[in-house]
Design a protein around this motif. Sequence first.
Motif, mmCIF file in Angstrom:
data_model
loop_
_atom_site.group_PDB
_atom_site.id
_atom_site.type_symbol
_atom_site.label_atom_id
_atom_site.label_comp_id
_atom_site.label_asym_id
_atom_site.label_seq_id
_atom_site.Cartn_x
_atom_site.Cartn_y
_atom_site.Cartn_z
ATOM 1 N N ALA A 148 44.796 29.656 37.162
ATOM 2 C CA ALA A 148 43.975 30.136 38.244
ATOM 3 C C ALA A 148 43.705 31.388 38.206
ATOM 4 O O ALA A 148 42.492 32.008 38.794
ATOM 5 C CB ALA A 148 45.039 29.908 39.535
ATOM 6 N N THR A 149 44.619 32.252 37.635
ATOM 7 C CA THR A 149 44.320 33.950 37.416
ATOM 8 C C THR A 149 43.186 33.958 36.703
ATOM 9 O O THR A 149 42.033 34.945 36.824
ATOM 10 C CB THR A 149 45.473 34.690 36.982
ATOM 11 N N GLU A 150 43.275 33.338 35.664
ATOM 12 C CA GLU A 150 41.871 33.297 34.312
ATOM 13 C C GLU A 150 40.866 33.118 35.154
ATOM 14 O O GLU A 150 39.518 33.839 34.864
ATOM 15 C CB GLU A 150 42.308 32.465 33.479
ATOM 16 N N ARG A 151 40.686 32.023 36.066
ATOM 17 C CA ARG A 151 39.427 31.440 36.721
ATOM 18 C C ARG A 151 38.918 32.704 37.915
ATOM 19 O O ARG A 151 37.739 33.120 37.775
ATOM 20 C CB ARG A 151 39.485 30.010 37.483
ATOM 21 N N ALA A 152 39.982 33.223 38.441
ATOM 22 C CA ALA A 152 39.563 34.401 39.027
ATOM 23 C C ALA A 152 39.026 35.775 38.695
ATOM 24 O O ALA A 152 37.852 36.267 39.232
ATOM 25 C CB ALA A 152 40.845 34.847 40.164
ATOM 26 N N VAL A 153 39.548 35.645 37.344
ATOM 27 C CA VAL A 153 38.862 36.843 36.767
ATOM 28 C C VAL A 153 37.361 36.670 36.141
ATOM 29 O O VAL A 153 36.454 37.445 36.101
ATOM 30 C CB VAL A 153 39.599 37.348 35.587
ATOM 31 N N LYS A 154 37.131 35.234 35.883
ATOM 32 C CA LYS A 154 35.881 34.823 35.488
ATOM 33 C C LYS A 154 34.959 34.939 36.628
ATOM 34 O O LYS A 154 33.574 35.128 36.752
ATOM 35 C CB LYS A 154 35.898 33.419 34.965
ATOM 36 N N ALA A 155 35.500 34.796 37.944
ATOM 37 C CA ALA A 155 34.608 35.151 39.100
ATOM 38 C C ALA A 155 34.400 36.628 39.303
ATOM 39 O O ALA A 155 33.797 36.852 40.515
ATOM 40 C CB ALA A 155 35.238 34.389 40.313
ATOM 41 N N GLY A 156 34.927 37.483 38.699
ATOM 42 C CA GLY A 156 34.503 38.991 38.810
ATOM 43 C C GLY A 156 35.236 39.919 40.066
ATOM 44 O O GLY A 156 34.925 40.592 40.244
ATOM 45 N N VAL A 157 36.546 39.074 40.266
ATOM 46 C CA VAL A 157 37.323 39.861 41.380
ATOM 47 C C VAL A 157 37.786 41.205 40.665
ATOM 48 O O VAL A 157 37.830 41.347 39.314
ATOM 49 C CB VAL A 157 38.475 39.130 41.670
ATOM 50 N N ASP A 158 38.027 42.055 41.498
ATOM 51 C CA ASP A 158 38.654 43.525 41.143
ATOM 52 C C ASP A 158 40.090 43.512 40.798
ATOM 53 O O ASP A 158 40.443 44.790 40.342
ATOM 54 C CB ASP A 158 37.924 44.587 42.088
ATOM 55 N N ALA A 159 40.697 42.675 41.622
ATOM 56 C CA ALA A 159 42.325 42.700 41.473
ATOM 57 C C ALA A 159 42.719 41.435 41.791
ATOM 58 O O ALA A 159 42.077 40.481 42.199
ATOM 59 C CB ALA A 159 42.908 43.877 42.575
ATOM 60 N N ILE A 160 43.871 41.004 41.327
ATOM 61 C CA ILE A 160 44.783 39.775 41.679
ATOM 62 C C ILE A 160 45.977 40.214 42.740
ATOM 63 O O ILE A 160 46.655 40.998 42.379
ATOM 64 C CB ILE A 160 45.071 39.101 40.176
ATOM 65 N N GLU A 161 46.215 39.415 43.630
ATOM 66 C CA GLU A 161 47.208 39.206 44.402
ATOM 67 C C GLU A 161 48.165 37.993 44.184
ATOM 68 O O GLU A 161 47.317 37.016 44.310
ATOM 69 C CB GLU A 161 47.102 39.602 45.848
ATOM 70 N N ILE A 162 49.192 38.080 43.722
ATOM 71 C CA ILE A 162 50.250 37.129 43.449
ATOM 72 C C ILE A 162 51.183 36.940 44.930
ATOM 73 O O ILE A 162 51.507 37.909 45.382
ATOM 74 C CB ILE A 162 51.123 37.257 42.494
ATOM 75 N N HIS A 163 50.946 35.478 45.345
ATOM 76 C CA HIS A 163 51.662 35.746 46.979
ATOM 77 C C HIS A 163 52.960 35.032 46.787
ATOM 78 O O HIS A 163 53.483 34.068 46.156
ATOM 79 C CB HIS A 163 50.933 34.480 47.661
ATOM 80 N N GLY A 164 54.062 36.329 47.106
ATOM 81 C CA GLY A 164 55.410 35.931 46.797
ATOM 82 C C GLY A 164 56.132 36.247 48.248
ATOM 83 O O GLY A 164 57.288 36.506 48.087
ATOM 84 N N ALA A 165 55.519 35.935 49.022
ATOM 85 C CA ALA A 165 55.965 36.237 50.719
ATOM 86 C C ALA A 165 55.801 34.996 51.425
ATOM 87 O O ALA A 165 55.330 33.853 51.204
ATOM 88 C CB ALA A 165 55.366 37.183 51.272
ATOM 89 N N HIS A 166 56.225 35.010 52.771
ATOM 90 C CA HIS A 166 56.140 33.995 53.708
ATOM 91 C C HIS A 166 56.626 32.797 53.718
ATOM 92 O O HIS A 166 55.983 31.746 54.215
ATOM 93 C CB HIS A 166 54.326 34.070 53.995
#
Length: 344
Positions: A148-166
């Motif tokens: 999923a992170t790899e796909r996000a990078v391909k989509a051109g995002v500037d940063a990744i946030e991993i959800h470790g909360a809530h």
Amino acid sequence: MKDLFTPYQIKNLELKNRVVMPPMCQYSVTKKDGIANEWHYIHYVSRAIGGAGLIIIEMTDVEPDGRITDYDLGLWSDEQIPAIKRIVDACHQHGAKVAIQIAHAGRKAEDAAVPVAPSPIPFDENSKTPRELTTEEIKAMVEKFRLATERAVKAGVDAIEIHGAHGYLIHQFQSPFTNKRTDEYGQDLTKFGKEVIQAAKSVMPSEMPLIMRVSAVEYVDNGYGLKESVAFSKVYQEAGVDMFHVSAGGEGQIAAHGRPGTHAAYQVPFAREIKEKLNVPVIAVGRLDEPALANAVIGNEEADLVAVGRGMLRNPYWTLEAAATLNKKNTVPTQYSPAFPSRS
């Protein structure tokens, strides 16, 4: 002196101001395919036009049964990339940078036939009892986060946030309240989170920041508190996290619903503690809708960035209004300039 409209840089992420639109689920996928649609496009791009420095796209899940509901976004398929890329590209055109929150709901997956979790403990009396993941399934789940992170990078995002909360899956692993395992993922409550972080970093450009959202306190008996969250955040920092987005709750259900304890800026002390103890950049969030208050959090160096959630749901142009209120220079779209005072 720093303020809400001072530029900020972490690694190769350059922000024009310190205002963050935090991830807020829209539950608006129409075909249940996890693909962003026109609602998502307008929702995010309007906040870019409205002046936000960083926009974090809502909780986007690594598999269909990892969603809170079937109406949530996903990145488990390459078919979901173009719609995210369209949003990112448009936000860039209006001067905003974009991150995306990668997640799995775990036992809080309401529409999954059988949710999965570290241990078979239901979220509440109205929730399904989850199936305990096998050790092998956990390792496969780490790979889903990587893809999923790899796909996000391909989509051109500037940063990744991993959800470790809530109270979602990573949170469930790191909490003694929800993780009763006896294998390696129970003996080390941070192991799953560490492996997800390392997997994400393996497919991210070296200068792209990795943000992690954490709940600093759980508000539940037999859960963890600030001392423990500082400790596990240190572990995650060593695994590769560049910045923490500090929230709270997820188990006891006190946070974010207007119940006792959710006064203005109630989570800022948690962000400040993690920032000071770990010497790490942080995003503060939680009842920071008033511009003077948000500005003070930056000016007092309690946090590096401020996330404004409900304020931006009410007003896509919250950032432009805040600049006018605080008498700060800010870039206003030419089309809207007659409505805002000129600042030299």
